[in-house]
Write a protein that holds these residues in place. Structure first.
Motif, short mmCIF file in Angstrom:
data_model
loop_
_atom_site.label_atom_id
_atom_site.label_comp_id
_atom_site.label_asym_id
_atom_site.label_seq_id
_atom_site.Cartn_x
_atom_site.Cartn_y
_atom_site.Cartn_z
N ARG A 165 0.68 -1.36 -0.05
CA ARG A 165 0.09 -0.04 -0.16
C ARG A 165 0.86 1.20 0.02
NH1 ARG A 165 -4.82 -1.87 -1.62
NH2 ARG A 165 -5.49 -3.71 -0.79
N GLY A 166 2.00 1.20 0.46
CA GLY A 166 2.71 2.27 0.44
C GLY A 166 4.18 2.05 1.54
N PHE A 167 4.68 3.18 2.05
CA PHE A 167 5.81 3.12 3.11
C PHE A 167 5.96 4.25 3.74
CE2 PHE A 167 7.17 2.99 -1.48
CZ PHE A 167 7.71 4.06 -1.79
N ARG A 168 6.84 4.33 4.70
CA ARG A 168 7.21 5.27 5.54
C ARG A 168 8.79 5.32 5.17
NH1 ARG A 168 7.35 5.38 11.93
NH2 ARG A 168 9.91 4.79 11.52
N PHE A 169 9.30 6.34 4.75
CA PHE A 169 10.64 6.77 4.15
C PHE A 169 11.40 7.29 5.24
CE2 PHE A 169 13.44 9.30 1.15
CZ PHE A 169 14.53 8.43 1.25
N ASP A 170 12.35 6.61 6.08
CA ASP A 170 13.08 7.46 7.13
C ASP A 170 14.33 7.78 6.40
OD1 ASP A 170 10.94 6.64 8.70
OD2 ASP A 170 12.05 5.76 10.16
N TRP A 171 14.46 8.86 6.08
CA TRP A 171 15.35 9.18 4.83
C TRP A 171 16.84 9.35 5.66
CZ3 TRP A 171 17.46 14.14 5.62
CH2 TRP A 171 16.68 14.96 6.29
N ALA A 172 17.05 9.51 6.78
CA ALA A 172 18.32 9.84 7.62
C ALA A 172 18.17 9.08 9.03
CB ALA A 172 18.82 11.17 7.48
N THR A 173 19.33 8.91 9.41
CA THR A 173 19.41 8.50 10.86
C THR A 173 20.20 9.45 11.78
OG1 THR A 173 21.18 6.87 10.40
CG2 THR A 173 18.98 5.97 10.50
N THR A 174 20.59 10.65 11.27
CA THR A 174 21.27 11.40 11.97
C THR A 174 20.91 12.99 11.92
OG1 THR A 174 23.40 10.45 11.22
CG2 THR A 174 23.72 12.44 12.08
N ALA A 175 20.84 13.86 13.11
CA ALA A 175 20.43 15.05 13.09
C ALA A 175 21.34 16.01 12.34
CB ALA A 175 20.15 15.47 14.43
N GLY A 176 20.52 17.10 11.68
CA GLY A 176 21.30 18.27 10.96
C GLY A 176 21.82 17.83 9.67
N VAL A 177 21.21 16.86 9.14
CA VAL A 177 21.56 16.35 7.61
C VAL A 177 20.64 17.23 6.83
CG1 VAL A 177 21.51 14.61 5.84
CG2 VAL A 177 21.99 13.92 8.14
N ASN A 178 21.22 17.97 5.59
CA ASN A 178 20.40 18.66 4.79
C ASN A 178 20.73 17.78 3.50
OD1 ASN A 178 21.02 21.81 2.64
ND2 ASN A 178 18.96 20.67 3.31
N MET A 179 19.68 17.63 2.97
CA MET A 179 19.49 16.71 1.59
C MET A 179 18.48 16.94 0.46
SD MET A 179 18.35 12.69 1.50
CE MET A 179 19.62 12.05 2.65
N GLU A 180 18.63 16.93 -0.80
CA GLU A 180 17.79 17.10 -1.70
C GLU A 180 17.51 15.61 -2.23
OE1 GLU A 180 18.45 21.54 -3.70
OE2 GLU A 180 19.45 19.49 -4.70
N ILE A 181 16.13 15.54 -2.35
CA ILE A 181 15.63 14.23 -2.98
C ILE A 181 14.76 14.61 -3.99
CG2 ILE A 181 14.35 11.94 -2.36
CD1 ILE A 181 14.58 13.01 0.65
N ASP A 182 15.26 13.73 -5.14
CA ASP A 182 14.62 14.23 -6.53
C ASP A 182 13.46 13.21 -6.75
OD1 ASP A 182 14.47 15.02 -9.33
OD2 ASP A 182 15.39 13.22 -9.86
N SER A 183 13.29 11.80 -6.23
CA SER A 183 12.12 11.29 -6.24
C SER A 183 12.38 10.03 -5.41
CB SER A 183 12.03 10.76 -7.80
OG SER A 183 13.20 9.83 -8.17
N VAL A 184 11.37 9.20 -5.13
CA VAL A 184 11.23 8.14 -4.35
C VAL A 184 10.42 7.13 -5.34
CG1 VAL A 184 10.61 6.56 -2.34
CG2 VAL A 184 11.57 9.07 -2.20
N LYS A 185 10.95 6.02 -5.90
CA LYS A 185 10.34 5.17 -6.87
C LYS A 185 9.93 3.70 -6.18
CE LYS A 185 12.10 7.86 -10.72
NZ LYS A 185 12.91 7.65 -12.02
N LEU A 186 8.77 3.10 -6.79
CA LEU A 186 8.80 1.68 -6.80
C LEU A 186 8.88 1.13 -7.92
CD1 LEU A 186 8.03 -0.57 -4.51
CD2 LEU A 186 5.60 -0.01 -5.40
N THR A 187 10.08 0.06 -8.08
CA THR A 187 10.21 -0.33 -9.61
C THR A 187 10.15 -1.79 -9.66
OG1 THR A 187 12.51 -0.25 -9.13
CG2 THR A 187 11.43 1.79 -9.96
#
Length: 417
Positions: A165-187
């Motif tokens: 049905r979907g997912f929860r995306f925990d995109w980091a495990t560290t505080a203070g991370v600055n990230m750009e995310i272009d896309s999240v895909k299921l393939t």
């Protein structure tokens, strides 16, 4: 004209050589098969995108995450603590037997390398649950764009309890991370793309036969490109230089043959070794003990029993006479200082040794590569090992490719099917 199993002849370069086409040949020698090409290590797999979150149009929520901006489908985020989330738990309904990979494209602008996690949802658990957790490898913090990928089929619960049905995306495990995310895909990677010298005479929906003289099966063409055919997945593995032929025939004076022989190119960067992500344990040489270590990617630990010891890859690789190849890998060991028992092996055509190299004994992952000129082999394997030094080593990211320089490790396309 009658159908029969008969040895024919194929025009290969400047001469005719014997060839047996299993299950499809002619009793009458006045026939020629048309539309034949070769299927070899240049084959790749076609990616199907089942879902892609571009962030400026599709639904999501965040937690412990500061959204700095969203522009042109790219989201810029900063982690507030060690558990930032992008929540996409109800994005649709996807067959888990088709959907396989979760991947996202990212770049870390500020902060250290960090791991990432996925909690997938299905009919049993409609929100994040620890039983549905998958953890990815550490991300690369160099300010450049990268793609991270998880193989969901490695999780025992992915194909149970209904659709994804979907997912929860925990995109980091560290505080203070600055990230750009272009896309999240299921393939998924399913159909096989076969580069050919000519695709003339082939069409979508056409049934073709693949054979290497040992195995054979019929598949269908799903797409025709300029110099490529896309076919439905094969059920069997095939040796390099297997044949792909359509079943349309034409009668000509002469003998059984193929009128449009073409050889594929093995492109640099393609891993010529299968099972380098260790879906199964490699062959153990001289009674050593090999143990698969779970990770992303997996590795294999090799423990010495006798004087020489090592592991042998699957016997599927074709090597061309005089061609230069590069063998690369990562290895760690505390006491093996020399990797001096390395061979190209072929049960029919014999073995020959390749380079020996010095190894660091700091018990850390280190990258190595060997460049060698090959002798012709049609069903080769590679053995990595040591003779009379050390007690164990651990190996991962093994890759054999054309050329004089190593490229980043990727599994062979066959290992993604």
């Amino acid at each position: 004209m009658q159908w029969a199993t008969k040895t024919g002849r194929i025009f290969n370069k400047d001469r005719w050589t014997d060839f047996i086409r299993p299950g499809l040949s002619f009793k009458d020698d006045l026939a020629t098969m048309t539309g034949m090409s070769r299927y070899n290590a240049a084959a790749t797999v076609a990616k199907k995108v089942l879902y892609a979150d571009e962030f400026d149009t599709l639904p999501y929520n965040v937690s412990s995450t500061t959204v700095n901006s969203v522009a042109n489908g790219v989201i810029n985020v900063t982690s507030i603590n060690t558990d930032p989330m992008i929540i996409m738990e109800k994005i649709g309904s996807f067959d888990p037997n088709v959907a396989r990979f979760i991947e996202f494209r990212y770049r870390i602008l500020n902060g250290i390398s960090t791991a990432w996690e996925i909690y997938f949802t299905n009919d049993l658990h409609t929100s994040a649950h620890v039983a549905h957790q998958m953890r990815g490898a550490s991300l690369i913090a160099d300010g450049q764009w990268h793609t991270a990928l998880l193989d969901a089929w490695t999780h025992s619960a992915w194909k149970t309890n209904g659709d994804i049905r979907g997912f929860r995306f925990d995109w980091a495990t560290t505080a203070g991370v600055n990230m750009e995310i272009d896309s999240v895909k299921l393939t998924n990677y399913s159909d096989i793309v076969i580069p050919v010298s000519t695709s003339t005479g082939f069409y979508v929906g056409q049934e073709v036969t693949i054979t290497d003289g040992v195995s054979n099966e019929n598949v269908k063409i799903t797409a025709v490109g300029v110099g490529s055919l896309t076919i439905t997945p094969t059920a069997l593995p095939y040796k390099i230089n297997a044949l792909v032929a359509r079943t349309t025939s034409e009668v000509k004076a002469g003998e059984l043959g193929f009128s449009s022989l073409s050889r594929l190119t093995v492109y640099e960067g393609r891993n010529l070794l299968v099972n380098t992500n260790y879906h199964h344990k490699p062959e153990e040489w001289n009674w050593c003990v090999a143990t698969i270590i779970n990770g992303n990617p997996k590795s294999v630990k090799v423990d010495r029993v006798n004087v020489n010891y090592g592991v042998v890859t699957d016997y599927l690789t074709f090597l061309e006479e005089g061609q230069i190849y590069t063998l690369s890998f990562e290895m760690k060991t505390a006491d093996m200082y020399s990797l001096n028992y390395n061979y190209v092996m072929d049960k029919n055509e014999g073995n020959y040794s390749i380079n020996s190299i010095s190894i660091k004994t700091d018990n850390q992952w280190n990258f190595y590569q060997m460049v060698f000129r090959a002798k012709a082999r049609t069903n080769a394997a590679v053995m990595i090992g040591a003779n009379n030094n050390g007690t164990s080593f651990e190996l991962r990211k093994l890759k054999l490719e054309l050329g004089t320089a190593a490229t980043p490790w990727t599994p062979a396309p066959e290992d993604l099917l």
